[in-house]
Design a protein around this motif. Structure first.
Motif, PDB file in Angstrom:
ATOM      1  N   SER A   1      -6.521  35.082   4.600  1.00 41.93           N
ATOM      2  CA  SER A   1      -7.530  35.977   5.018  1.00 41.93           C
ATOM      3  C   SER A   1      -8.784  35.727   6.056  1.00 41.93           C
ATOM      4  N   SER A   2      -7.585  34.098   7.025  1.00 44.84           N
ATOM      5  CA  SER A   2      -8.806  34.485   8.188  1.00 44.84           C
ATOM      6  C   SER A   2     -10.149  33.700   8.462  1.00 44.84           C
ATOM      7  N   CYS A   3     -10.545  32.637   7.177  1.00 42.90           N
ATOM      8  CA  CYS A   3     -11.589  32.741   7.050  1.00 42.90           C
ATOM      9  C   CYS A   3     -10.946  31.142   7.242  1.00 42.90           C
ATOM     10  N   PHE A   4     -10.389  30.172   6.950  1.00 33.85           N
ATOM     11  CA  PHE A   4     -10.365  29.169   6.761  1.00 33.85           C
ATOM     12  C   PHE A   4      -9.105  28.334   7.428  1.00 33.85           C
ATOM     13  N   VAL A   5      -9.535  27.386   8.369  1.00 29.82           N
ATOM     14  CA  VAL A   5      -8.445  26.843   9.245  1.00 29.82           C
ATOM     15  C   VAL A   5      -8.299  25.868   9.790  1.00 29.82           C
TER      16      VAL A   5
ATOM     17  N   TYR B   1       0.966  -1.385   0.018  1.00 26.13           N
ATOM     18  CA  TYR B   1      -0.190   0.287  -0.031  1.00 26.13           C
ATOM     19  C   TYR B   1       0.845   1.382   0.089  1.00 26.13           C
ATOM     20  N   PHE B   2       0.351   1.988  -0.621  1.00 22.26           N
ATOM     21  CA  PHE B   2       1.095   3.366  -1.203  1.00 22.26           C
ATOM     22  C   PHE B   2      -0.238   4.553  -1.060  1.00 22.26           C
ATOM     23  N   PHE B   3       0.931   5.493  -0.165  1.00 25.75           N
ATOM     24  CA  PHE B   3      -0.695   6.795   0.099  1.00 25.75           C
ATOM     25  C   PHE B   3       0.723   8.275  -0.746  1.00 25.75           C
ATOM     26  N   GLU B   4      -0.471   9.081  -1.357  1.00 27.34           N
ATOM     27  CA  GLU B   4       0.272  10.230  -2.025  1.00 27.34           C
ATOM     28  C   GLU B   4       0.005  11.405  -0.450  1.00 27.34           C
ATOM     29  N   PRO B   5       0.560  12.747  -1.094  1.00 24.79           N
ATOM     30  CA  PRO B   5       0.112  14.098   0.090  1.00 24.79           C
ATOM     31  C   PRO B   5      -1.053  14.096  -0.543  1.00 24.79           C
ATOM     32  N   PHE B   6      -2.480  15.305  -0.041  1.00 27.33           N
ATOM     33  CA  PHE B   6      -3.142  15.586  -0.854  1.00 27.33           C
ATOM     34  C   PHE B   6      -2.820  16.779  -1.350  1.00 27.33           C
ATOM     35  N   THR B   7      -1.657  17.301  -1.643  1.00 26.23           N
ATOM     36  CA  THR B   7      -0.753  18.616  -1.908  1.00 26.23           C
ATOM     37  C   THR B   7      -0.674  17.927  -3.850  1.00 26.23           C
ATOM     38  N   ASP B   8       0.132  16.305  -3.703  1.00 25.55           N
ATOM     39  CA  ASP B   8      -0.007  16.031  -5.270  1.00 25.55           C
ATOM     40  C   ASP B   8      -1.078  15.620  -5.737  1.00 25.55           C
ATOM     41  N   THR B   9      -2.484  15.243  -5.331  1.00 25.31           N
ATOM     42  CA  THR B   9      -2.998  15.007  -5.762  1.00 25.31           C
ATOM     43  C   THR B   9      -3.936  15.913  -6.766  1.00 25.31           C
ATOM     44  N   TYR B  10      -3.664  17.029  -5.834  1.00 22.07           N
ATOM     45  CA  TYR B  10      -3.729  18.258  -5.911  1.00 22.07           C
ATOM     46  C   TYR B  10      -3.565  18.431  -7.685  1.00 22.07           C
ATOM     47  N   LYS B  11      -1.940  18.386  -7.887  1.00 15.49           N
ATOM     48  CA  LYS B  11      -1.537  18.460  -8.899  1.00 15.49           C
ATOM     49  C   LYS B  11      -2.195  17.268  -9.428  1.00 15.49           C
ATOM     50  N   ARG B  12      -1.948  16.338  -9.089  1.00 13.05           N
ATOM     51  CA  ARG B  12      -3.190  15.023 -10.526  1.00 13.05           C
ATOM     52  C   ARG B  12      -4.422  15.182 -11.015  1.00 13.05           C
ATOM     53  N   TYR B  13      -4.777  15.743  -9.852  1.00 10.28           N
ATOM     54  CA  TYR B  13      -6.245  16.199 -10.603  1.00 10.28           C
ATOM     55  C   TYR B  13      -6.600  17.548 -11.627  1.00 10.28           C
ATOM     56  N   TYR B  14      -5.474  18.558 -11.333  1.00 10.34           N
ATOM     57  CA  TYR B  14      -5.810  19.886 -11.515  1.00 10.34           C
ATOM     58  C   TYR B  14      -4.714  20.494 -11.924  1.00 10.34           C
ATOM     59  N   PRO B  15      -3.588  19.988 -12.829  1.00  9.58           N
ATOM     60  CA  PRO B  15      -2.435  20.400 -13.408  1.00  9.58           C
ATOM     61  C   PRO B  15      -2.396  21.247 -13.505  1.00  9.58           C
ATOM     62  N   ASP B  16      -2.782  22.348 -14.729  1.00  7.37           N
ATOM     63  CA  ASP B  16      -3.532  23.654 -14.784  1.00  7.37           C
ATOM     64  C   ASP B  16      -3.232  25.168 -13.779  1.00  7.37           C
ATOM     65  N   GLN B  17      -4.032  24.039 -12.385  1.00  9.03           N
ATOM     66  CA  GLN B  17      -3.831  25.420 -11.208  1.00  9.03           C
ATOM     67  C   GLN B  17      -3.460  24.906 -10.244  1.00  9.03           C
ATOM     68  N   ASP B  18      -3.453  25.601  -9.113  1.00  4.11           N
ATOM     69  CA  ASP B  18      -2.691  26.062  -7.961  1.00  4.11           C
ATOM     70  C   ASP B  18      -3.090  25.418  -6.454  1.00  4.11           C
ATOM     71  N   VAL B  19      -3.648  24.718  -6.482  1.00  6.53           N
ATOM     72  CA  VAL B  19      -4.824  24.635  -5.441  1.00  6.53           C
ATOM     73  C   VAL B  19      -4.922  24.870  -4.341  1.00  6.53           C
ATOM     74  N   PHE B  20      -3.832  24.444  -3.774  1.00 11.64           N
ATOM     75  CA  PHE B  20      -3.147  24.961  -2.299  1.00 11.64           C
ATOM     76  C   PHE B  20      -2.311  26.016  -2.116  1.00 11.64           C
ATOM     77  N   SER B  21      -2.825  27.067  -3.389  1.00 17.46           N
ATOM     78  CA  SER B  21      -2.267  28.462  -3.599  1.00 17.46           C
ATOM     79  C   SER B  21      -3.473  29.205  -2.930  1.00 17.46           C
ATOM     80  N   CYS B  22      -4.147  28.204  -2.832  1.00 16.34           N
ATOM     81  CA  CYS B  22      -5.803  28.952  -2.919  1.00 16.34           C
ATOM     82  C   CYS B  22      -6.098  28.914  -1.688  1.00 16.34           C
ATOM     83  N   VAL B  23      -5.625  27.898  -1.326  1.00 16.30           N
ATOM     84  CA  VAL B  23      -5.889  27.002   0.580  1.00 16.30           C
ATOM     85  C   VAL B  23      -5.125  28.203   1.387  1.00 16.30           C
ATOM     86  N   GLN B  24      -3.895  28.694   0.703  1.00 10.28           N
ATOM     87  CA  GLN B  24      -3.187  29.373   1.468  1.00 10.28           C
ATOM     88  C   GLN B  24      -3.463  30.420   1.622  1.00 10.28           C
TER      89      GLN B  24
END
Length: 381
Positions: free
Chosen positions: A139-143, A111-134
């Protein structure tokens, strides 16, 4: 009898534990970072194959979040300010990893796993989803807080894959954890109960928790102060492991699903919890007493009004209003109207709270934990 038990439960949870004159509003949202339905294409593929994802609210609405989902959610949260000028804040409970389907070898128990940040890149290669999370964090609305390593029971899932269980194999082939057919009497949570009784030892459980917290700290730059168990299924061994990695608060529903061994096999026993209650090692429980989950039936205004009633009841009982609101309410990749309509309901709910209760305060679960820690409430327990 059932309604009487519900009434007694509600009165018990309201009476016990932490009370405050402050009007505190907490939104706790699970499943961020985790996979569910990969895409609308896979959804339709499963339907054609005879599975019925439309029968499960998560499968018909939920997908890994993308930039559009997060941006729309943050716009709603930051548009409403409390008496302190703080935006509405969502405590976002993250699964820190997902199965790495391309590497997993069930025949050889690999069994192997990948960090969710890698899953972001695989699902959405043209988006920077983690930067959006940051951006949401800044903005103190997402903890972010810790939910699990991956949102699944790895050992049970791997065993069923090895045994070539049909629905599990279909899910695996589509890079999913489970399908609608995965839910059964033997598997009531469809593999989503990550901390149920399928660990080979407490040491294995502890290792998973340590890995999850290490991933959390490396990703977000600090440890998670609180934790919520997948499907509210956990035992004392998990609490001990969480204590080892620094978790001081445990988010919960009013019931803990406690795994127990019986003559018939593994089962779950329900234990009542209340906000401010402490376990034997000093960790504090916070209990969700309000619900905004319109994605179940696509009823945003009805759900928002019911949630407002629950919030008012919590304040009447001098309790924080802790709202249960999963990620699937705010995702639009599978069902485009899902996020759009549910965000309208959320905006109405947040604005109405401030209109009716001007001194309401939006806080995170970690902030609530610190408030509880500052208060001496044990004499009321």
């Amino acid at each position: 009898m059932a309604s009487l038990l519900t009434k007694c439960k509600n009165q018990y949870v309201a009476w016990r534990g932490f009370h405050t004159e402050r009007h505190l509003v907490v939104i706790e949202s699970d499943d961020w970072g985790s996979i569910r339905m990969p895409s609308a294409e896979v959804y339709r593929k499963l339907q054609k194959a005879g599975d019925h994802p439309e029968n499960d609210a998560f499968l018909r609405n939920d997908c890994l979040e993308n930039v559009a989902d997060l941006t729309a959610l943050f716009a709603v949260l930051t548009s409403v300010k409390d008496k302190n000028g703080s935006p509405a804040v969502m405590t976002a409970n993250f699964a820190m990893a997902n199965p790495d389907f391309d590497k997993i070898d069930p025949i050889n128990d690999a069994y192997f796993f990948e960090p969710f940040t890698d899953t972001y890149k695989r699902y959405y290669p043209d988006q920077d989803v983690f930067s959006c999370v940051q951006d949401g964090i800044k903005s103190s609305c997402f903890v972010p807080q810790l939910h699990c390593r991956e949102h699944m029971n790895v050992n049970r899932w791997m065993n069923d894959l090895k045994q070539q269980k049909y629905d599990t194999v279909i899910a695996f082939q589509n890079h999913m954890i489970g399908t609608e057919a995965s839910f059964s009497q033997e598997n009531p949570f469809g593999y989503m109960d990550a901390f149920n009784s399928n660990f080979t030892s407490d040491a294995e459980l502890s290792n998973v928790v340590h890995e999850a917290m290490e991933l959390f700290e490396n990703t977000f730059g600090k440890k998670s102060e609180t934790f919520v168990a997948s499907c509210f299924v956990w035992n004392d061994a998990l609490e001990k492991a969480l204590c080892e990695v620094g978790v001081r608060g445990i988010q919960s529903g009013c019931w803990q699903n406690l795994p127990v061994c019986t003559k018939e096999g593994n089962a779950l026993r329900r234990k009542l919890r209340f906000t401010g209650q402490k376990n034997r090692i000093g960790q504090v429980y916070t209990v969700r007493n309000c619900t905004y989950e319109p994605a179940y039936q696509q009823t945003p205004m009805k759900s928002a009004k019911e949630c407002l009633d629950q919030i008012m009841r919590a304040f009447h009982n001098r309790k924080p209003a802790i709202i249960n609101s999963h990620r699937f309410n705010y995702i639009g990749s599978i069902n485009r109207e899902n996020a759009r309509e549910n965000l309208k309901g959320l905006l109405w709910l947040l604005q109405t709270i401030i209109d009716i209760i001007p001194d309401a305060e939006f806080i995170s679960t970690a902030e609530l934990l610190r408030i509880i820690d500052r208060r001496s409430y044990e004499k009321h327990c």
